[in-house]
Design an enzyme around this catalytic site. Structure first.
Site, PDB file in Angstrom:
ATOM      1  N   HIS A  61       0.839  -1.193   0.000  1.00  0.00           N
ATOM      2  CA  HIS A  61       0.000   0.000   0.000  1.00  0.00           C
ATOM      3  C   HIS A  61       0.870   1.237   0.000  1.00  0.00           C
ATOM      4  O   HIS A  61       2.103   1.163   0.064  1.00  0.00           O
ATOM      5  CB  HIS A  61      -0.939   0.001   1.211  1.00  0.00           C
ATOM      6  CG  HIS A  61      -0.226   0.010   2.533  1.00  0.00           C
ATOM      7  ND1 HIS A  61       0.169  -1.152   3.164  1.00  0.00           N
ATOM      8  CD2 HIS A  61       0.180   1.026   3.328  1.00  0.00           C
ATOM      9  CE1 HIS A  61       0.774  -0.851   4.300  1.00  0.00           C
ATOM     10  NE2 HIS A  61       0.805   0.467   4.420  1.00  0.00           N
ATOM     11  N   TYR A  98      -3.491   3.840   1.957  1.00  0.00           N
ATOM     12  CA  TYR A  98      -4.500   3.451   0.977  1.00  0.00           C
ATOM     13  C   TYR A  98      -3.861   2.498  -0.021  1.00  0.00           C
ATOM     14  O   TYR A  98      -2.637   2.438  -0.148  1.00  0.00           O
ATOM     15  CB  TYR A  98      -5.047   4.663   0.217  1.00  0.00           C
ATOM     16  CG  TYR A  98      -5.870   5.615   1.051  1.00  0.00           C
ATOM     17  CD1 TYR A  98      -7.249   5.457   1.158  1.00  0.00           C
ATOM     18  CD2 TYR A  98      -5.275   6.654   1.741  1.00  0.00           C
ATOM     19  CE1 TYR A  98      -8.005   6.318   1.928  1.00  0.00           C
ATOM     20  CE2 TYR A  98      -6.019   7.524   2.515  1.00  0.00           C
ATOM     21  CZ  TYR A  98      -7.391   7.351   2.607  1.00  0.00           C
ATOM     22  OH  TYR A  98      -8.131   8.205   3.378  1.00  0.00           O
ATOM     23  N   THR A  99      -4.693   1.801  -0.756  1.00  0.00           N
ATOM     24  CA  THR A  99      -4.198   0.912  -1.803  1.00  0.00           C
ATOM     25  C   THR A  99      -4.889   1.243  -3.116  1.00  0.00           C
ATOM     26  O   THR A  99      -6.119   1.265  -3.177  1.00  0.00           O
ATOM     27  CB  THR A  99      -4.453  -0.559  -1.460  1.00  0.00           C
ATOM     28  OG1 THR A  99      -3.946  -0.825  -0.156  1.00  0.00           O
ATOM     29  CG2 THR A  99      -3.756  -1.466  -2.458  1.00  0.00           C
ATOM     30  N   CYS A 137      -9.296  -8.990   5.785  1.00  0.00           N
ATOM     31  CA  CYS A 137      -9.162  -7.585   6.141  1.00  0.00           C
ATOM     32  C   CYS A 137     -10.540  -7.007   6.374  1.00  0.00           C
ATOM     33  O   CYS A 137     -11.517  -7.388   5.739  1.00  0.00           O
ATOM     34  CB  CYS A 137      -8.409  -6.806   5.074  1.00  0.00           C
ATOM     35  SG  CYS A 137      -9.206  -6.772   3.470  1.00  0.00           S
TER      36      CYS A 137
END
Length: 270
Positions: free
Chosen positions: A65, A82-83, A244
């Protein structure tokens, strides 16, 4: 300093076009221009950022990320992971799909971000690195923003799945359980459905809703042990379960997986 002044202060430096093909720097923030913003729902938007040249890649390994830097509503700096939903095979740009919460500090920054503004990004970061063929199959369990770049857990799952499936030399199968509150909360649904259609023998997705609409044929409530048994590959040395989501969900999923016989080596939490 106003947001506009802050954004202008983050304009790309003169050596912007001299960056190397892979654009990320793990030690220093670099600025990327927002070139397109598309509203997906009342609180979700897709942001496309330009890379220095059309042949540039972000340089983000699968499963990693980035850290994004911005300003909250009182002008204080905030940094959040964030990704991107894009891969390094998507040259010349990267995209973030962001769910913006009313009280979210970084959400405020993205709400105010306009085409022509710059976002400061640093990376890559993260413990998970994927190598093609490292397992026979992945089981993936995501809750809410766990499937999106709303946090570092984000599209680790979406991007890992896409990278696996689009690699002609990788035969790994992917089974995804994706839980949300309502139907409208399902993000990246079009992309996920597209993967299901293109790779029907290698990618399966099972949606779970806490408040489903009428005539819903997916899961209802919270992800249960029985759902995992039905929609994830059974425990084996050549499988891995990636999970996740919010902390309570991660804790519950870990307990389910332990009870079902998945060893710690078979599990990975983002």
């Amino acid at each position: 300093m106003s947001f506009g002044e802050f954004s202008r202060s983050m304009r790309a430096p003169a050596h912007f076009l001299l960056w190397c093909t892979a654009c990320l720097d793990p030690e220093n923030f670099r600025d990327f221009e927002l070139v397109e913003r598309k509203q997906l729902s009342h609180n979700v938007a897709k942001f496309r950022f330009a890379l220095p040249i059309p042949t540039s890649s972000l340089g983000l390994p699968i499963g990693q990320h980035i850290s994004c830097r911005g300003k909250d509503s009182v002008g204080e700096e905030v940094i959040k992971p964030y990704t991107p939903t894009t891969l390094d095979s998507d040259l010349g740009h990267f995209e973030l799909v962001i769910k913006m919460y009313p009280q979210g500090r970084m959400s405020h920054h993205f709400r105010e971000l306009k085409v022509g503004d710059y976002l400061s990004v640093k990376g890559p970061k993260g413990r998970f690195r994927y190598q093609p063929g490292q397992v026979r199959a992945f089981g993936m369990i995501a809750g809410g923003s766990g499937i999106t770049p709303c946090s570092k857990s984000g599209p680790q799952l979406a991007s890992v799945a896409r990278a696996i499936l689009e690699n002609p030399k990788d035969a790994t199968k992917v089974h995804l359980i994706y839980a949300n509150v309502t139907y409208d909360d399902i993000l990246l649904k079009e992309e996920l459905e597209g993967l299901s259609e293109i790779y029907p023998d290698r990618f399966k997705v099972y949606y779970v809703l806490n408040q489903p609409p009428e005539n819903w044929n997916g899961g209802v409530g919270f992800v249960s042990k029985e759902m995992i048994q039905a929609h994830c590959p059974p425990p084996a040395e050549d499988i891995k379960i990636l999970r996740c989501g919010p902390p309570p969900m991660n804790k519950a999923m870990a307990a389910h997986l332990d009870e079902l016989g998945y060893s710690k080596e078979m599990q990975f939490q983002f």
